[in-house]
Design a protein around this motif. Structure first.
Motif, PDB file in Angstrom:
ATOM      1  N   THR A 559     -36.298   3.514  -1.696  1.00 51.25           N
ATOM      2  CA  THR A 559     -37.312   2.657  -1.869  1.00 51.25           C
ATOM      3  C   THR A 559     -37.351   2.368  -3.578  1.00 51.25           C
ATOM      4  N   LEU A 560     -37.087   1.419  -4.052  1.00 54.07           N
ATOM      5  CA  LEU A 560     -37.386   0.962  -5.656  1.00 54.07           C
ATOM      6  C   LEU A 560     -38.656   1.120  -5.908  1.00 54.07           C
ATOM      7  N   ILE A 561     -39.121   1.823  -6.858  1.00 54.52           N
ATOM      8  CA  ILE A 561     -40.489   2.070  -7.274  1.00 54.52           C
ATOM      9  C   ILE A 561     -40.702   1.112  -8.431  1.00 54.52           C
ATOM     10  N   GLY A 562     -39.828   1.081  -9.415  1.00 54.11           N
ATOM     11  CA  GLY A 562     -40.049   0.375 -10.890  1.00 54.11           C
ATOM     12  C   GLY A 562     -38.825   0.920 -11.635  1.00 54.11           C
ATOM     13  N   TYR A 563     -39.339   0.816 -12.732  1.00 55.14           N
ATOM     14  CA  TYR A 563     -38.475   1.146 -14.134  1.00 55.14           C
ATOM     15  C   TYR A 563     -39.385   1.701 -15.208  1.00 55.14           C
ATOM     16  N   VAL A 564     -38.562   2.306 -16.125  1.00 58.66           N
ATOM     17  CA  VAL A 564     -38.829   3.057 -17.310  1.00 58.66           C
ATOM     18  C   VAL A 564     -37.903   2.366 -18.227  1.00 58.66           C
ATOM     19  N   ALA A 565     -38.608   1.550 -19.281  1.00 56.73           N
ATOM     20  CA  ALA A 565     -37.735   1.002 -20.112  1.00 56.73           C
ATOM     21  C   ALA A 565     -37.847   1.789 -21.679  1.00 56.73           C
ATOM     22  N   PHE A 566     -36.685   2.038 -22.442  1.00 56.95           N
ATOM     23  CA  PHE A 566     -36.465   2.708 -23.656  1.00 56.95           C
ATOM     24  C   PHE A 566     -36.200   1.927 -24.817  1.00 56.95           C
ATOM     25  N   LEU A 567     -36.583   2.191 -25.954  1.00 58.47           N
ATOM     26  CA  LEU A 567     -36.078   1.451 -26.982  1.00 58.47           C
ATOM     27  C   LEU A 567     -35.427   2.395 -28.081  1.00 58.47           C
ATOM     28  N   ASP A 568     -34.049   1.911 -28.083  1.00 59.63           N
ATOM     29  CA  ASP A 568     -33.305   2.809 -28.999  1.00 59.63           C
ATOM     30  C   ASP A 568     -32.851   1.766 -30.313  1.00 59.63           C
ATOM     31  N   PRO A 569     -33.812   2.086 -31.397  1.00 54.40           N
ATOM     32  CA  PRO A 569     -33.422   1.034 -32.367  1.00 54.40           C
ATOM     33  C   PRO A 569     -32.217   1.292 -33.309  1.00 54.40           C
ATOM     34  N   PRO A 570     -31.687   0.267 -33.775  1.00 51.05           N
ATOM     35  CA  PRO A 570     -30.499   0.717 -34.589  1.00 51.05           C
ATOM     36  C   PRO A 570     -30.874   1.480 -36.026  1.00 51.05           C
ATOM     37  N   LYS A 571     -29.627   2.208 -36.458  1.00 52.92           N
ATOM     38  CA  LYS A 571     -29.998   2.971 -37.523  1.00 52.92           C
ATOM     39  C   LYS A 571     -30.176   2.138 -38.703  1.00 52.92           C
ATOM     40  N   GLU A 572     -30.801   2.568 -39.852  1.00 48.82           N
ATOM     41  CA  GLU A 572     -31.190   1.584 -40.931  1.00 48.82           C
ATOM     42  C   GLU A 572     -29.689   1.457 -41.693  1.00 48.82           C
ATOM     43  N   SER A 573     -28.898   2.270 -41.673  1.00 49.28           N
ATOM     44  CA  SER A 573     -27.573   2.547 -42.273  1.00 49.28           C
ATOM     45  C   SER A 573     -26.381   1.504 -41.347  1.00 49.28           C
ATOM     46  N   THR A 574     -26.554   0.977 -40.145  1.00 48.97           N
ATOM     47  CA  THR A 574     -25.632   0.175 -39.473  1.00 48.97           C
ATOM     48  C   THR A 574     -25.101  -0.840 -40.042  1.00 48.97           C
ATOM     49  N   ALA A 575     -26.157  -1.850 -40.322  1.00 50.04           N
ATOM     50  CA  ALA A 575     -25.934  -2.930 -40.868  1.00 50.04           C
ATOM     51  C   ALA A 575     -25.120  -3.148 -41.958  1.00 50.04           C
ATOM     52  N   PRO A 576     -25.708  -2.496 -43.105  1.00 54.40           N
ATOM     53  CA  PRO A 576     -24.646  -2.341 -44.289  1.00 54.40           C
ATOM     54  C   PRO A 576     -23.492  -1.905 -44.326  1.00 54.40           C
ATOM     55  N   ALA A 577     -23.456  -0.704 -43.434  1.00 54.57           N
ATOM     56  CA  ALA A 577     -22.277  -0.161 -43.300  1.00 54.57           C
ATOM     57  C   ALA A 577     -21.075  -0.852 -42.511  1.00 54.57           C
ATOM     58  N   LEU A 578     -21.265  -1.786 -41.473  1.00 55.79           N
ATOM     59  CA  LEU A 578     -20.451  -2.702 -40.820  1.00 55.79           C
ATOM     60  C   LEU A 578     -20.151  -3.864 -41.806  1.00 55.79           C
ATOM     61  N   ARG A 579     -21.079  -4.261 -42.663  1.00 56.69           N
ATOM     62  CA  ARG A 579     -20.618  -5.277 -43.723  1.00 56.69           C
ATOM     63  C   ARG A 579     -19.813  -4.663 -44.526  1.00 56.69           C
ATOM     64  N   ALA A 580     -19.869  -3.512 -45.143  1.00 56.05           N
ATOM     65  CA  ALA A 580     -18.824  -2.758 -45.882  1.00 56.05           C
ATOM     66  C   ALA A 580     -17.576  -2.541 -45.446  1.00 56.05           C
ATOM     67  N   LEU A 581     -17.593  -2.140 -44.146  1.00 56.87           N
ATOM     68  CA  LEU A 581     -16.349  -2.049 -43.458  1.00 56.87           C
ATOM     69  C   LEU A 581     -15.486  -3.216 -43.258  1.00 56.87           C
ATOM     70  N   ALA A 582     -16.237  -4.374 -42.911  1.00 55.26           N
ATOM     71  CA  ALA A 582     -15.672  -5.663 -42.713  1.00 55.26           C
ATOM     72  C   ALA A 582     -14.862  -6.449 -44.195  1.00 55.26           C
ATOM     73  N   GLU A 583     -15.857  -5.906 -45.224  1.00 53.77           N
ATOM     74  CA  GLU A 583     -15.459  -6.153 -46.686  1.00 53.77           C
ATOM     75  C   GLU A 583     -14.141  -5.550 -46.913  1.00 53.77           C
ATOM     76  N   HIS A 584     -13.985  -4.414 -46.395  1.00 56.47           N
ATOM     77  CA  HIS A 584     -12.547  -3.834 -46.596  1.00 56.47           C
ATOM     78  C   HIS A 584     -11.674  -3.673 -45.720  1.00 56.47           C
ATOM     79  N   GLY A 585     -11.501  -4.922 -44.650  1.00 52.95           N
ATOM     80  CA  GLY A 585     -10.695  -5.019 -43.910  1.00 52.95           C
ATOM     81  C   GLY A 585     -10.557  -4.121 -42.495  1.00 52.95           C
ATOM     82  N   VAL A 586     -11.605  -3.509 -42.245  1.00 43.66           N
ATOM     83  CA  VAL A 586     -11.852  -2.878 -40.790  1.00 43.66           C
ATOM     84  C   VAL A 586     -12.740  -3.692 -40.048  1.00 43.66           C
ATOM     85  N   ALA A 587     -11.892  -4.058 -38.966  1.00 44.93           N
ATOM     86  CA  ALA A 587     -12.624  -4.699 -37.682  1.00 44.93           C
ATOM     87  C   ALA A 587     -13.482  -3.651 -36.897  1.00 44.93           C
ATOM     88  N   VAL A 588     -14.559  -3.960 -36.521  1.00 42.64           N
ATOM     89  CA  VAL A 588     -15.463  -3.166 -35.647  1.00 42.64           C
ATOM     90  C   VAL A 588     -15.608  -3.766 -34.276  1.00 42.64           C
TER      91      VAL A 588
END
Length: 921
Positions: A559-588
């Motif tokens: 019997t389905l009772i319900g749900y628990v929902a979790f928040l997993d926020p992104p790391k602060e360093s993720t966005a600038p790191a992905l931008r830096a990798l893209a600028e250096h020719g690394v596809a993510v």
């Protein structure tokens, strides 16, 4: 006597020809999949394991001196003195004399030793001394650099040793230097302590607790197990996990790998939970026995090693063509074949890139030291260059792009309304489950108020557990409250839980799960997903009391009772790191087991523009050819299994990419092994850390950009040496061929060539510490042997133009045109040859204008200045007679700057043309 020694040398050389690779390492477990190797263990070890499998647990425990609450400290100390640390002997550092031999035995040093021996046998002791000095210098430099690098790496590796959960009595943390700082917490369990210890501290008789993701730390006998599946692929080659039980099902089995209740060191738990007693540690394990038999087996060469080998053999083939040509031209034109032979041998030495192993090792080691300052452990030096060559980074989402701290954001019923009942059910499930260690459970268990309200530890008792696995993507516990019926509580991925539900709780009532309700449920969960919440469904079922053992078959009619929902926020360093990798020719590309809505939300938050989406079900239906095409235009993959991730990485490599994979979970281990460079974090599960090439001790992803740039600096500096050596050597040989055809004496004595080559090699020592232009760090870089050959033929003849100019100068201006004046001629070319060869370092290290637009690092500037000064001092100083040189007239030094400036100007012009036509590298 000399002929006898020569024969012995050739015999030794032939014996060592199969051991000419640069690095000899302990074979990984992957190399043990061959049945003919994996079965070769001592008969006594096999008999011991078979006997332990068939023994009664109580009798086995008594024989091992084990105890149900674990060993005491006194027992542990006594057993450790007897059996030693739980380490395989071949994993220990090499003795210094063995390491020195490994540093010596590369193809170039063997070739140089042969040339030195021939020089000695022909009584050219000076040439033999110079050549031997070069061999000793190269070997000692590499030995010193590797020893320093290994010492630093060992100190860092000690910080991330894998651990095991062990039962111990009266445990006291050992803080001695032998074991390092103890930092694990201890938990009281029924009179014993459950502690996390480095696996090297285990001894026979220890009781260990295993769960999904753990590496098996020693050879063990299972004492209790619940749906325990172990991956033995590294041992047997079988891709499917093997289920392990408490009892041996087939008592007649004699092959250790067929035993049902024996766990082997180096394998890993895929799912389930167990307790086990340690039977053997270190060299006494099955893996230890195998390691001793395969210690001479090489790892498969990486793309980096293939590139180095191709370039090396390009230069060696060039030597084998040019040296005989020089021999015959000088022999026929001069008539002195012995002198011609010595001269050809000198040419061969000059063409041999004898410093290449040292330059490669030094640049890689420097990169490892740089990254160590960023709290990055480099487990394999070659991985640094792969960092620079990487053009695709595949990454898991949870724990890598996002924080590894998950918060319980919502606990709601089926319709999305807040519900305490759902939180209570989820708490009971997380409290009693002992399988996969999960951040979601940690977030649930932070609600300690539920523990107080339900009196979980006293009012409820655990009956059984159905552990998590990555196919079901759910897990269940069965609990009982006093005299109530058994209650099975299941939680997991929404779709997987819904697949075993037939009813839905609506308030206090229950109703059948219809298609309409199913559509509404998916709307509710999709809305949470779009908010970036990770949704876990909770379901339950009352069971008749009496049965204490439950299995997968009981996960039905829930019997389905319900749900628990979790928040997993992104790391602060993720966005600038992905931008830096893209600028250096690394596809993510994001590869995750989570659903596509949550993944899309996270991608938006970190600034990763979604380009196509593939789900696990889509991948299942696609052939390798279809998938290989699709992955080129897709950067988000969701709801993947571990095999999906591994398949994507494998096909990206097949498409010609250099692929990095970053992950920290059990489901990431296959992809980590398959990738060109596996990246994990210190908090990852054991098997993920073991599979990785690089481990981050800090969670900041900006380290990835620094690693990529350091890899490219490393590659650029290695390529500088190869280009300099190839072009200058080709130019020298071309000049020798021209001079030999028209000049009645040798343009330079063998001794001069050898001294010149030695001085030039010394000037190269500082190359690993050189600066690299920012322009050369923007794109991924790979070995291109064809480019090296083209570069050699373009830039080599430039120096020959000015060599021939110097010949004319010495011949016509200074009248050095007879055998009686050959010393003056040779001295004049010696200086020009060495200075131009040294200047080429600064000309070829950059496509820009040297000294003005791009300046070398100070160590390289100082080293080249010293060598140029020595080159002028030798003919002009008191040592000139010893080296068969003579002082040059003052007028010579008027022409010398003109020749050097013209040489630099022409080289710069050719650089511009070459760079526009072919690119610099």
């Amino acid at each position: 006597m000399k002929l006898t020694l020569l024969k012995e040398f050739f015999a030794g050389f032939l014996r060592t020809r199969h051991f000419a690779r640069h690095f000899r390492r302990l074979a990984l477990l992957e190399s043990m999949t061959d049945a003919t190797v994996s079965r070769e263990v001592p008969p006594t070890l096999a008999q011991t394991l078979v006997a332990a499998a068939n023994d009664h647990p109580q009798g086995l425990m008594e024989r091992l001196g084990a105890h149900a609450d674990g060993l005491s400290e006194a027992q542990v100390q006594a057993l450790r003195e007897k059996f030693g640390l739980n380490e395989v002997e071949h994993e220990q550092p090499l003795p210094w004399w063995t390491h020195l031999w490994h540093c010596y035995k590369n193809p170039f040093n063997l070739l140089l030793t042969l040339l030195a021996l021939i020089s000695w046998l022909t009584d050219d002791l000076k040439a033999a001394t110079v050549i031997f000095s070069m061999v000793v210098l190269s070997t000692l430099l590499r030995f010193w650099q590797e020893a320093k690098s290994n010492k630093a790496a060992d100190a860092l590796k000690a910080m991330v040793s894998n651990t095991a959960t062990v039962m111990r009595r009266d445990f006291a943390a050992d803080t001695s230097p032998v074991f390092g700082r103890f930092h694990a917490s201890a938990t009281q369990v029924q009179g014993a302590q459950r502690i996390e210890l480095p696996i090297r501290q285990l001894v026979p008789g220890d009781l260990i607790v295993l769960s999904a993701g753990d590496m098996i730390p020693a050879d063990c006998r299972v004492l209790s197990a619940k749906d325990l599946f172990v991956s033995q692929a590294a041992m047997t080659g079988e891709s499917m996990p093997v289920e392990k039980f408490v009892r041996q099902i087939d008592p007649s089995a004699t092959n250790p790998l067929d035993l049902d209740n024996i766990l082997f060191m180096g394998t890993n738990v895929v799912s389930g939970a167990a307790t086990a007693v340690v039977l053997a540690t270190g060299n006494n394990t099955y893996f230890g026995a195998l390691a001793q038999r395969v210690s001479a087996t090489d790892r498969a060469p990486t793309s980096f090693q293939h590139g180095v080998n191709k370039v090396s053999w390009l230069l060696i083939r060039f030597m084998f063509v040019m040296a005989p040509l020089v021999l015959f031209i000088n022999g026929f034109t001069k008539g002195d074949w012995m002198e011609a032979l010595l001269f050809a041998l000198s040419i061969a030495v000059g063409l041999t890139p004898e410093m290449l192993p040292m330059i490669v090792t030094s640049t890689l080691a420097k990169g490892a030291v740089f990254l160590s300052r960023k709290k990055v452990i480099v487990k394999r030096l070659d991985a640094i260059q792969n960092f620079g060559a990487m053009d695709v980074l595949c990454t898991d989402k949870t724990g890598t792009l996002t924080q590894d701290k998950i918060f319980l954001a919502r606990h709601v019923d089926v319709w999305g309304e807040e519900s305490e009942d759902v939180l209570e059910m989820a708490y009971l499930n997380s409290y009693y489950q002992t399988g996969l260690k999960n951040l979601l459970d940690v977030a649930v268990l932070e609600h300690v108020e539920i523990d107080r309200e339900l009196q979980v530890g006293t009012a409820f008792q655990k009956v059984d557990e159905i552990p998590f696995d990555f196919n079901r993507r759910r897990m269940s516990v069965v609990v009982v409250e006093q005299d109530h019926p058994h209650l099975l509580i299941c939680k997991g991925a929404v779709e997987e839980v819904l697949s075993v539900c037939t009813r839905v709780r609506h308030g206090e009532a229950e109703e059948p799960l219809t298609d309409e309700l199913l559509a509404r449920i998916r709307q509710v969960t999709a809305a949470f997903n779009e908010e970036g919440l990770r949704v876990v469904a909770v379901a339950a079922r009352s069971m008749e009391a009496g049965d204490d053992v439950y299995s997968l078959a009981d996960e039905q009619d829930l019997t389905l009772i319900g749900y628990v929902a979790f928040l997993d926020p992104p790391k602060e360093s993720t966005a600038p790191a992905l931008r830096a990798l893209a600028e250096h020719g690394v596809a993510v590309k994001v590869l995750t087991g989570d659903n596509e809505l949550v993944t899309a939300k996270i991608c938006r938050e970190v600034g990763l523009e979604q380009q196509g989406l593939l789900l696990g079900n889509d991948i299942e239906r696609m052939s390798d050819k279809q998938l290989a095409k699709a992955i080129e235009t897709t950067n988000v993959f969701a709801k993947l299994t571990p095999s999906h991730k591994e398949r994507i990485v494998r096909l990206l490599k097949a498409n010609g990419h250099v692929v990095g994979f970053m992950g920290d979970g059990i489901n990431d281990a296959p992809a980590l092994r398959t990738a060109d460079i596996g990246i994990s974090v210190d908090s990852a599960v054991d098997i993920a850390k073991e599979a990785a090439d690089i481990i981050l001790l800090e969670k900041s992803l900006m380290v990835l950009e620094e690693g990529v740039l350091e890899g490219r600096r490393t590659f650029a500096n290695m390529l500088k040496y190869i280009k300099m050596t190839a072009s200058s050597n080709f130019g020298n040989v071309f000049s020798v061929l021209v001079a030999s055809a028209f000049i009645p004496f040798l343009p330079m004595l063998p001794m001069h060539l050898l001294v010149q080559n030695l001085l030039y090699d010394i000037s190269q020592i500082a190359i690993p510490f050189d600066n690299v232009d920012e322009d050369l760090l923007r794109k991924p870089q790979r070995w291109q042997p064809a480019d090296v050959g083209r570069f050699m033929f373009f830039f080599g003849p430039i120096s020959s133009i000015f060599d021939i100019t110097t010949f004319a100068l010495m011949w016509y201006v200074f009248d050095a045109n007879t055998p009686d004046h050959q010393t003056l001629f040779q001295s004049g070319w010696f200086v020009v040859g060495l200075l131009t060869q040294t200047l080429i370092v600064h000309m070829i290290r950059t496509p820009k204008i040297p000294f003005l637009q791009s300046r070398a690092a100070m160590p390289l500037m100082v080293m080249t200045a010293i060598i140029m000064a020595v080159g002028i001092f030798l003919p002009m100083g008191p040592l000139a007679h010893y080296f068969k040189l003579q002082a040059l007239p003052s007028l010579y030094f008027v022409f010398l700057p003109v020749i050097l400036l013209a040489y630099m100007a022409l080289t710069q012009a050719v650089k511009g043309f070459y760079s526009r036509r072919f690119g610099w590298q």
